[in-house]
Scaffold this motif. Structure first.
Motif: not given
Length: 338
Positions: A58-69
């Motif tokens: 889950r950290m990796l999933v939301f990490g990719l979302l944070a990078v996109s933002l």
């Protein structure tokens, strides 16, 4: 003379005692820790319990979302409160395709990324024509509209109950039911997504986006179509967010309207601020902190995980104005000319 110019004129021996490393030296200083981090992440499922491996996924999933933002917030200077809309749109699309067509990799991933990008393209042309608080409020409105669509479109999204029963992602006909295998799939996609955003940020296009962030009127005056550049960044960020949404559907096998609502958007913006906007890797760390506090530590604190997260945010704002990534630029023994 400006302070920036004064800093540039400070001799090396005054500002740290040694000359800065050469370009090959800087590359080695970057490549070595990056390689170590990737190797540690790749080996993590071999040593972690299933719950810990799921939390790290889950950290990796939301990490990719944070990078996109961060491509919007840190690189382009467009803080958004509706970015979760494209994350949720990609999650719903990937989940629907997995349920009704095929869960075979990479079909849900490609569909999720495409739908996230299309949703960003459809709404971004209006959003990027505004700026400041108007852009913030407009993206918030877009996110809430899409969240209401997801909640009312029962036949496709499952309504308030969400899209449940999503089958496991499969590779070569074998479902990834093992937590470690699913983690490695998310890790590979996350690394590729991070690399894509990193290359985009370091390209001439990314340099133009930083110029728009710093002084848009000047960029417009020298001939840059700033609205088109911001629109391109908006669509690219939405595409990567959609890909992250497809990973969420594969990981939790359930998508709800909350995944594209205000709460998720605010949490991921909080992760970018905690990690350090503009650094790309900092928001990944910020997302890891958010998931750790909210999902791992929160249940053990009697449901007060969000309170602890708020305290962490306040401490970061006061003690680390540049976020966690700012720690790498601190030079406590440096001296300045008076």
């Amino acid at each position: 003379m400006t302070e920036v110019t004064q800093r540039a004129q400070v001799p090396d021996d005054v500002d740290g005692g040694s000359a800065p490393p050469s370009e090959p030296g800087r590359r080695w200083l970057t490549a070595v820790p990056v390689t170590v981090v990737v190797l540690v992440l790749a080996a993590a499922p071999l040593f972690l319990a299933p719950f810990a491996a799921t939390t790290l996924t889950r950290m990796l999933v939301f990490g990719l979302l944070a990078v996109s933002l961060d491509l919007l917030v840190g690189v382009t200077g467009l803080p958004s409160l509706g970015h979760a809309a494209y994350f949720g749109a990609g999650a719903y699309a990937a989940g629907w395709v997995s349920l009704h067509i095929t869960p075979a990799i990479p079909v849900p991933l490609l569909v999720g990324a495409a739908v996230g990008g299309l949703a960003a393209a459809a709404t971004g042309w209006v959003a990027v024509r505004s700026a400041g608080v108007y852009f913030l409020m407009l993206t918030l409105a877009i996110g809430e509209v899409l969240a209401q669509v997801a909640q009312s479109w029962d036949g496709v999204t499952g309504g308030a109950n969400g899209l449940a029963g999503i089958p496991s992602a499969s590779l070569a006909g074998e479902p990834l039911v093992n937590v470690g295998f699913l983690y490695w799939y998310v890790l590979v996609v996350g690394l590729l997504g991070f690399l894509l955003v990193w290359l985009l940020a370091r390209s001439p296009f990314g340099a133009a986006l930083r110029g728009i962030r710093d002084n848009e009127p000047r960029m417009r005056a020298i001939g840059y179509p700033t609205t088109l550049y911001k629109y391109g960044a908006f669509v690219a960020a939405g595409t990567v967010a959609g890909a992250a949404g497809s990973l969420l559907a594969a990981q939790q096998r359930l998508v709800t309207p909350a995944d594209l609502g205000f709460t998720t958007a605010a949490i991921i913006l909080l992760a970018v601020v905690i990690g350090g906007a503009g650094s790309l890797w900092g928001p990944v760390l910020g997302a890891a902190i958010v998931v750790l506090v909210r999902d791992a530590l929160g249940p053990g604190l009697g449901g007060h995980g969000e309170l602890l997260l708020g305290i962490v945010f306040v401490l970061v704002v006061y003690l680390l104005p540049r976020g966690a990534a700012g720690l790498t630029t601190l030079r406590p023994f440096s001296r300045r000319r008076s």
